[in-house]
Design a protein around this motif. Structure first.
Motif, PDB file in Angstrom:
ATOM      1  N   ASP A  79       0.830  -1.205   0.000  1.00  0.00           N
ATOM      2  CA  ASP A  79       0.000   0.000   0.000  1.00  0.00           C
ATOM      3  C   ASP A  79       0.864   1.254   0.000  1.00  0.00           C
ATOM      4  O   ASP A  79       0.508   2.268  -0.598  1.00  0.00           O
ATOM      5  CB  ASP A  79      -0.909   0.018   1.232  1.00  0.00           C
ATOM      6  N   VAL A  80       1.999   1.166   0.708  1.00  0.00           N
ATOM      7  CA  VAL A  80       2.883   2.318   0.867  1.00  0.00           C
ATOM      8  C   VAL A  80       4.333   1.854   0.765  1.00  0.00           C
ATOM      9  O   VAL A  80       4.693   0.806   1.325  1.00  0.00           O
ATOM     10  CB  VAL A  80       2.664   3.026   2.230  1.00  0.00           C
ATOM     11  N   VAL A  81       5.148   2.632   0.065  1.00  0.00           N
ATOM     12  CA  VAL A  81       6.598   2.447   0.089  1.00  0.00           C
ATOM     13  C   VAL A  81       7.190   3.510   0.989  1.00  0.00           C
ATOM     14  O   VAL A  81       6.887   4.700   0.847  1.00  0.00           O
ATOM     15  CB  VAL A  81       7.213   2.559  -1.319  1.00  0.00           C
ATOM     16  N   LEU A  82       8.033   3.094   1.936  1.00  0.00           N
ATOM     17  CA  LEU A  82       8.777   4.033   2.760  1.00  0.00           C
ATOM     18  C   LEU A  82      10.175   4.126   2.139  1.00  0.00           C
ATOM     19  O   LEU A  82      10.945   3.177   2.182  1.00  0.00           O
ATOM     20  CB  LEU A  82       8.831   3.567   4.215  1.00  0.00           C
ATOM     21  N   HIS A  83      10.465   5.294   1.553  1.00  0.00           N
ATOM     22  CA  HIS A  83      11.602   5.466   0.645  1.00  0.00           C
ATOM     23  C   HIS A  83      12.696   6.289   1.323  1.00  0.00           C
ATOM     24  O   HIS A  83      12.465   7.440   1.714  1.00  0.00           O
ATOM     25  CB  HIS A  83      11.085   6.161  -0.617  1.00  0.00           C
ATOM     26  N   THR A  84      13.900   5.715   1.479  1.00  0.00           N
ATOM     27  CA  THR A  84      15.004   6.385   2.173  1.00  0.00           C
ATOM     28  C   THR A  84      16.312   6.100   1.453  1.00  0.00           C
ATOM     29  O   THR A  84      17.151   5.341   1.945  1.00  0.00           O
ATOM     30  CB  THR A  84      15.109   5.903   3.639  1.00  0.00           C
ATOM     31  N   THR A  85      16.508   6.729   0.280  1.00  0.00           N
ATOM     32  CA  THR A  85      17.704   6.393  -0.493  1.00  0.00           C
ATOM     33  C   THR A  85      18.656   7.557  -0.725  1.00  0.00           C
ATOM     34  O   THR A  85      19.864   7.383  -0.638  1.00  0.00           O
ATOM     35  CB  THR A  85      17.335   5.797  -1.864  1.00  0.00           C
ATOM     36  N   SER A  86      18.149   8.752  -1.062  1.00  0.00           N
ATOM     37  CA  SER A  86      19.026   9.857  -1.437  1.00  0.00           C
ATOM     38  C   SER A  86      18.374  11.185  -1.092  1.00  0.00           C
ATOM     39  O   SER A  86      17.149  11.287  -0.955  1.00  0.00           O
ATOM     40  CB  SER A  86      19.329   9.816  -2.937  1.00  0.00           C
ATOM     41  N   SER A  87      19.197  12.234  -0.971  1.00  0.00           N
ATOM     42  CA  SER A  87      18.713  13.562  -0.614  1.00  0.00           C
ATOM     43  C   SER A  87      18.209  14.358  -1.813  1.00  0.00           C
ATOM     44  O   SER A  87      17.513  15.358  -1.633  1.00  0.00           O
ATOM     45  CB  SER A  87      19.841  14.363   0.052  1.00  0.00           C
TER      46      SER A  87
END
Length: 343
Positions: A79-87
């Motif tokens: 349902d949701v992607v929690l995205h933590t890759t780049s600024s």
């Protein structure tokens, strides 16, 4: 809006650096309620691919980390992607597009995403249009930008009949934070190395002008003119952190300021001091208004924990949101996602 759902919100964690691992761990803690579930994990680090999420966090999990984002999205149907890759927006646009095309809403820690409309208008327009086409929402948030220097300031004005100016002061002891942040603020560099990196761009705190624009836009003030300055804070004594040493005379971190002007007067000023060994960390919001407001978080908001919390707490709100590219000012009042645990 209720944050409780009948079926668990299915979440994929995209990026498993320090913040991503913290997010995965918190999701797994809250998953015990049955209202949220970690169903997939994506990362390109060969040291993590084909390993379980439980190998990198405190909570047990047999979710296997994959480098194939397309496959994870199609198989897990989150349902949701929690995205933590780049600024930076140009580096994450295709990742976000892939999620949106899969029909998945996204909460992202990308620091340029909380207010991308001025710096990257074309990217922002493409993402907004695509999100609406696929009936999903996209939100950039975190502790800063996303809370400490923008949402908190806007919230402080909620009981004012008028506002003349806002000043936000944030002092952070970077020595207590994760290694990537200490490196990002230049801890241990010479002043000359700092100035060289500054000229190259993409250095220091990312997102201060985005916070400035969020506050100005939230108050309905036009951004007539603004200034931004980034300077080194030089260590006056030797400082040792768990990750690096800073000698007296070396760079301890940054002083990063931004000001926006309204009718030739300062409307909003943001002052961020983030360096190892900082004395008296605190977050302060000063509103020159009727009535005046002076909010202080003694000891400061601990950014690593707060970033993880801000991202995870946004999941149910984004899941319930109308489609499109959103800002934190568009969302309901931020609050802790406290799912009820079934006994």
């Amino acid at each position: 809006m209720s944050i409780h759902t009948q079926q668990p919100i299915r979440v994929v964690q995209y990026g498993l650096g320090p913040i991503g691992q913290g997010c995965a761990n918190l999701i797994l803690q809250k998953a015990k309620s049955g209202q949220i579930q970690l169903v997939g994990a994506i990362d390109i680090d060969p040291q993590k691919v084909n390993q379980t999420v439980g190998s990198f966090v405190d909570e047990p999990s047999d979710v296997v980390i994959s480098s194939d984002a397309s496959n994870v999205l199609s198989e897990t149907k989150p349902d949701v992607v929690l995205h933590t890759t780049s600024s930076f927006m140009p580096q994450v646009e295709e990742q976000l597009v892939q999620c949106i095309r899969s029909g998945v809403s996204v909460v992202s820690s990308t620091e340029e995403l909380p207010y991308p409309f001025e710096r990257y208008p074309a990217i922002a327009s493409r993402l907004d249009t695509l999100a609406k086409q696929h009936k999903v929402a996209l939100l950039g948030t975190g502790v800063n930008p996303g809370y400490a220097m923008d949402v908190l300031a806007l919230t402080a004005t909620g009981v004012c009949t008028s506002v003349r100016s806002i000043a936000v002061r944030r002092t952070v002891d970077a020595g207590l934070r994760r290694k990537p942040l200490q490196m990002k603020v230049g801890a241990g560099m010479t002043v000359e190395e700092f100035q060289t990196r500054k000229q190259q761009g993409g250095f220091g705190h990312i997102g201060l002008v985005e916070s400035l624009r969020l506050v100005m836009d939230g108050l309905g003030w036009p951004m007539e003119e603004f200034s931004e300055e980034l300077e080194p804070v030089v260590a006056k004594t030797d400082v040792q952190t768990p990750y690096l040493s800073v000698q007296c005379g070396q760079v301890a971190g940054i002083k990063h300021t931004a000001e926006a002007f309204v009718s030739n007067d300062i409307g909003v000023s943001l002052d961020l001091r983030m360096y190892v060994g900082a004395d008296h960390p605190e977050d302060r919001v000063i509103v020159d208004g009727d009535p005046p407001m002076n909010l202080v978080v003694e000891g400061g908001i601990f950014g690593d924990t707060a970033t993880v919390a801000a991202l995870v707490n946004a999941i149910p709100q984004v899941f319930a949101s109308s489609p499109g590219l959103k800002t934190v000012a568009d969302m309901p009042v931020p609050r802790c996602f406290m799912p009820q645990v079934s006994l």
